[in-house]
Each structure stands twice: as structure tokens, then as C-alpha cells.
Design an enzyme around this catalytic site. Structure first.
Site, PDB file in Angstrom:
ATOM      1  N   CYS A   1      25.354  27.336  -7.717  1.00 39.01           N
ATOM      2  CA  CYS A   1      25.797  28.209  -8.810  1.00 39.01           C
ATOM      3  C   CYS A   1      27.326  28.177  -8.831  1.00 39.01           C
ATOM      4  O   CYS A   1      27.986  29.014  -8.194  1.00 39.01           O
ATOM      5  CB  CYS A   1      25.279  29.631  -8.600  1.00 39.01           C
ATOM      6  SG  CYS A   1      25.738  30.799  -9.908  1.00 39.01           S
TER       7      CYS A   1
ATOM      8  N   PHE B   1      29.749  28.920 -10.878  1.00 40.63           N
ATOM      9  CA  PHE B   1      30.497  30.103 -11.338  1.00 40.63           C
ATOM     10  C   PHE B   1      30.657  31.104 -10.201  1.00 40.63           C
ATOM     11  O   PHE B   1      31.754  31.596  -9.925  1.00 40.63           O
ATOM     12  CB  PHE B   1      29.775  30.751 -12.524  1.00 40.63           C
ATOM     13  CG  PHE B   1      30.436  32.017 -13.004  1.00 40.63           C
ATOM     14  CD1 PHE B   1      31.419  31.971 -13.983  1.00 40.63           C
ATOM     15  CD2 PHE B   1      30.074  33.257 -12.489  1.00 40.63           C
ATOM     16  CE1 PHE B   1      32.041  33.143 -14.426  1.00 40.63           C
ATOM     17  CE2 PHE B   1      30.686  34.422 -12.912  1.00 40.63           C
ATOM     18  CZ  PHE B   1      31.674  34.376 -13.895  1.00 40.63           C
ATOM     19  N   CYS B   2      29.558  31.412  -9.527  1.00 41.62           N
ATOM     20  CA  CYS B   2      29.599  32.404  -8.450  1.00 41.62           C
ATOM     21  C   CYS B   2      30.373  31.897  -7.244  1.00 41.62           C
ATOM     22  O   CYS B   2      31.050  32.678  -6.559  1.00 41.62           O
ATOM     23  CB  CYS B   2      28.185  32.805  -8.042  1.00 41.62           C
ATOM     24  SG  CYS B   2      27.272  33.689  -9.330  1.00 41.62           S
ATOM     25  N   VAL B   3      30.291  30.595  -6.957  1.00 40.28           N
ATOM     26  CA  VAL B   3      31.054  30.035  -5.843  1.00 40.28           C
ATOM     27  C   VAL B   3      32.542  30.287  -6.071  1.00 40.28           C
ATOM     28  O   VAL B   3      33.249  30.826  -5.199  1.00 40.28           O
ATOM     29  CB  VAL B   3      30.798  28.521  -5.691  1.00 40.28           C
ATOM     30  CG1 VAL B   3      31.740  27.932  -4.643  1.00 40.28           C
ATOM     31  CG2 VAL B   3      29.356  28.259  -5.296  1.00 40.28           C
TER      32      VAL B   3
ATOM     33  N   HIS C   1      33.626  34.148  -6.138  1.00 34.85           N
ATOM     34  CA  HIS C   1      33.611  34.906  -4.884  1.00 34.85           C
ATOM     35  C   HIS C   1      34.454  34.254  -3.795  1.00 34.85           C
ATOM     36  O   HIS C   1      34.909  34.948  -2.875  1.00 34.85           O
ATOM     37  CB  HIS C   1      32.174  35.196  -4.479  1.00 34.85           C
ATOM     38  CG  HIS C   1      31.535  36.123  -5.456  1.00 34.85           C
ATOM     39  ND1 HIS C   1      31.725  37.482  -5.417  1.00 34.85           N
ATOM     40  CD2 HIS C   1      30.777  35.873  -6.563  1.00 34.85           C
ATOM     41  CE1 HIS C   1      31.096  38.041  -6.431  1.00 34.85           C
ATOM     42  NE2 HIS C   1      30.522  37.083  -7.143  1.00 34.85           N
TER      43      HIS C   1
END
Length: 365
Positions: free
Chosen positions: A84, A86-88, A91
Site C-alpha cells: 500500500c 500511499f500508507c507506506v 507513515h
């Protein structure tokens, strides 16, 4: 955002408006400059937005036994093994904002050996193994019972969120404005998040958003942290209500059965496994169950045709979000079932946790 009409801040009122206000105050950003956000993805179903926000706040944002930077690193790592992007990126950035900027590249690239702090390096290695139930790291985790609700809770939350993001935002990285300005924009995003991070956060602040609920047995590992346990219980109950509205018992049973045999690997590229999972259902039920099974085990394969087939039977965005949320949380609960330390493990309920058979070889897209 794909497949749904989100409710923006200007249109939000009631519970939705209240949660948006809390997100802006305590997280800093409701969405990125291009309008992407796991929070907006839940906006057609305000109760689910309240629940996921409460879980993220109580588990990740509140610093208890585990540092926020370490929990953001866990979130980035779980997002990486779930592919994922975007989340990598989001965050890894937040881990840096929380005080560990030098680790950002290592978190994005999966180079745990490049993380200088031994404690964070161990937690990142554990997070990278959370889809491997037979891993020695999973069997002997680098945290104690007091830390488990925050550490496992963070991994659990991202195994859920990654699925929602992949479906409603698609497989793409965090895009923060035009390419020539991205360095400046990322700095601005970091500054906004940093201001929010410095605000005080009291455990239990978000619990008033949803009614009190019993903690499911399979989430018993949260009990050492009462605020986290309560947030998880309320969210699980809200997701169960949404799932019952969006999916019939037989449709949910197909997800439960598929998850019982799943041991963390991606399904094979061919569709035989999915057809076996749906065998015997009537056409309308097949269309709904197909979306639900894919949301749990292969969210990157949910496409326009899958969603339109579901919406032909259940046209509302709230039902679509409810079906995805129920399946995504069921998958996260399956993962958590093999992460809980033995001392915190209890008799599970809610989904079947049989060992099943090893999953087929991984395959993507």
C-alpha cells in the site's frame, strides 16, 4: 477517491462533523493535498469513520508504553508488506515527524538493517513478519504483555486500513501536489502534522463517539490497555452492524471460510480460488460475496466491474463501505489471531480460526 462520493468537511454535520474536527485537531490533516484520505473513504458511513478514528487515536496517537515514532514505523512496515504505497509514504513521513527522520528511507525501502535504534529495528522486523504466522519473530515477539495492545493494535489497524485505502484510493503513492513543488509540500505536510503531534492526548478521549460494547474474545490481547480495548470493542461492534446490513449471513460465511484457510500469502493470479469460494451462491449473492472475499484477501484486485456488480444489488455507498470494512476487519482479526502472545491468547470467537491449509504461492495483479 474511487467508487464512492465522499462527504467533504463543508458538508459534514452531526457525528461526521464532530469526527472531522477531532481528526484535524489531533492528527493535523484530514486529507493530503490531492484529496486522498482513509478517513474520507469512510465518510459515507459516519459510524465507521468514528470507529476507525477512535482505534487509531487510542492505539497509535496516544503514547503509552510505546513511542509514537515506533508505532508509525510499524504502520509503515505493515503497509509495505501489504503493498500500500500511499500508507507506506505517509507513515514513514509521520515516523520522521515524531522524531526519527533518518529512518524514513529505510522504512520506505524495507531496509530494516539501516535503522540505527535497536528497539525500532526489532519492532520493524516483527511488523514485516506479521503475514507469516509460523515466523520465529511472530512466535517470540520483541515486546511484552503491557506493550502488546499498542504494538499488535497498530499492526491490526494497518492491516485494516491498507485494504480500505487500496480499494477506494487505488494503488498509488502519496502525491502531494505538482512534482516541482513536492519537496515544499511535503515539508508543509510535516509541519502541520508536527504541530498536531505536540498536542496532549489523553487515553479514552474518543470513546464517547460510539456506544459501549463488549470486547470480542479474539481481541482479548487489548485488555492490558483499557482505552484501546474499549475503542476496539466499539469499532468491532460498529463494523459488525454495517456488515450485517450490507452482506447476508451466507455471503459473510464465504469470507469467514476463506480466511480460516488463509495463512498470509497473496492468492494465486488465476481466479480458481475465488470461484471455489463463491461456488453454490445465487448470482446476486455471488456479486456481493466476490467483492467481500476480494476485500479481505486481494483488495488490489477490486475493480470497477466488481464494484458495479455489488452496487447493482446494493447501490448505496454506505453499504459498499460497510461490506469492505467488514471484510477488511475480518482479515485484520485473522492476522491478529496469530500475533497475540500466548499469555494473552483466549478462546477466539467472531471468525473461524482453524489452521486450514497453507495458502497458495503469492501472486499480484
Amino acid at each position: 477517491m474511487r467508487f464512492i462520493k465522499t462527504v467533504g468537511p463543508r458538508e459534514a454535520d452531526g457525528l461526521l462533523g464532530q469526527v472531522y474536527g477531532e481528526i484535524r485537531r489531533d492528527f493535523g490533516l484530514l486529507r493530503d493535498p490531492d484529496g486522498n484520505s482513509p478517513f474520507l473513504a469512510h465518510s459515507p458511513h459516519p459510524e465507521l469513520l468514528a470507529g476507525v478514528w477512535s482505534v487509531l487515536y487510542e492505539t497509535v496517537l496516544v503514547e503509552g508504553a510505546v513511542r509514537r515514532a515506533d508505532k508509525e514505523a510499524i504502520g509503515a512496515t505493515v503497509s509495505r508488506i501489504n503493498d500500500c504505497p500511499f500508507c507506506v509514504e505517509a507513515h514513514a513521513l509521520l515516523s520522521g515527524v515524531a522524531g526519527e527522520a533518518e529512518d524514513r528511507g529505510a522504512l520506505i525501502n524495507g531496509a530494516a538493517n539501516g535503522i540505527a535504534d535497536q528497539r525500532r529495528r526489532e519492532l520493524v522486523a516483527w511488523a514485516a513478519a506479521t503475514r507469516e504466522p509460523h515466523s520465529e519473530l511472530v512466535r517470540g515477539p520483541p515486546f511484552d504483555e503491557k506493550e502488546a495492545p499498542e504494538v499488535i493494535g497498530t499492526a491490526f489497524a494497518f492491516h485494516y486500513v491498507n485494504r480500505v485505502v487500496e480499494i477506494f484510493q487505488g494503488h498509488r503513492p502519496m502525491q502531494v501536489g505538482p512534482a516541482p513543488l513536492r519537496g515544499v509540500t511535503m515539508s508543509l505536510v510535516g509541519a502541520i502534522a508536527g504541530r498536531a503531534l505536540r498536542r496532549g492526548r489523553e487515553p479514552g478521549r474518543t470513546l464517547r463517539l460510539l456506544p459501549e460494547s463488549d470486547l470480542p474474545d479474539d481481541l482479548g490481547w487489548t485488555r492490558p490497555a483499557p482505552a484501546i480495548a474499549s475503542a476496539m470493542a466499539r469499532f468491532a461492534a460498529a463494523v459488525e452492524r454495517a456488515g450485517e446490513c450490507a452482506l447476508s449471513n451466507p455471503e459473510r460465511a464465504r469470507v469467514t471460510s476463506a480466511l480460516a484457510a488463509w495463512e498470509g500469502a497473496d492468492p494465486p493470479l488465476h481466479g480458481d480460488w475465488l470461484e471455489r469460494a463463491l461456488h453454490g451462491l445465487q448470482p446476486d449473492a455471488r456479486d456481493k460475496a466476490r467483492l467481500a472475499v476480494l476485500a479481505a484477501l486481494a483488495p488490489y484486485r477490486v475493480d470497477e466491474a466488481t464494484v458495479q456488480s455489488f452496487k447493482h444489488v446494493r447501490p448505496s455507498d454506505a453499504d459498499l463501505v460497510g461490506a469492505v470494512a467488514w471484510s477488511a476487519l475480518s482479515a485484520a482479526r485473522r492476522v491478529a489471531s496469530w500475533l497475540a502472545p500466548p499469555a494473552l491468547a483466549t478462546e477466539r470467537s467472531g471468525i473461524s480460526l482453524g489452521a486450514g491449509t497453507p495458502a497458495p504461492a503469492a501472486g499480484r495483479r
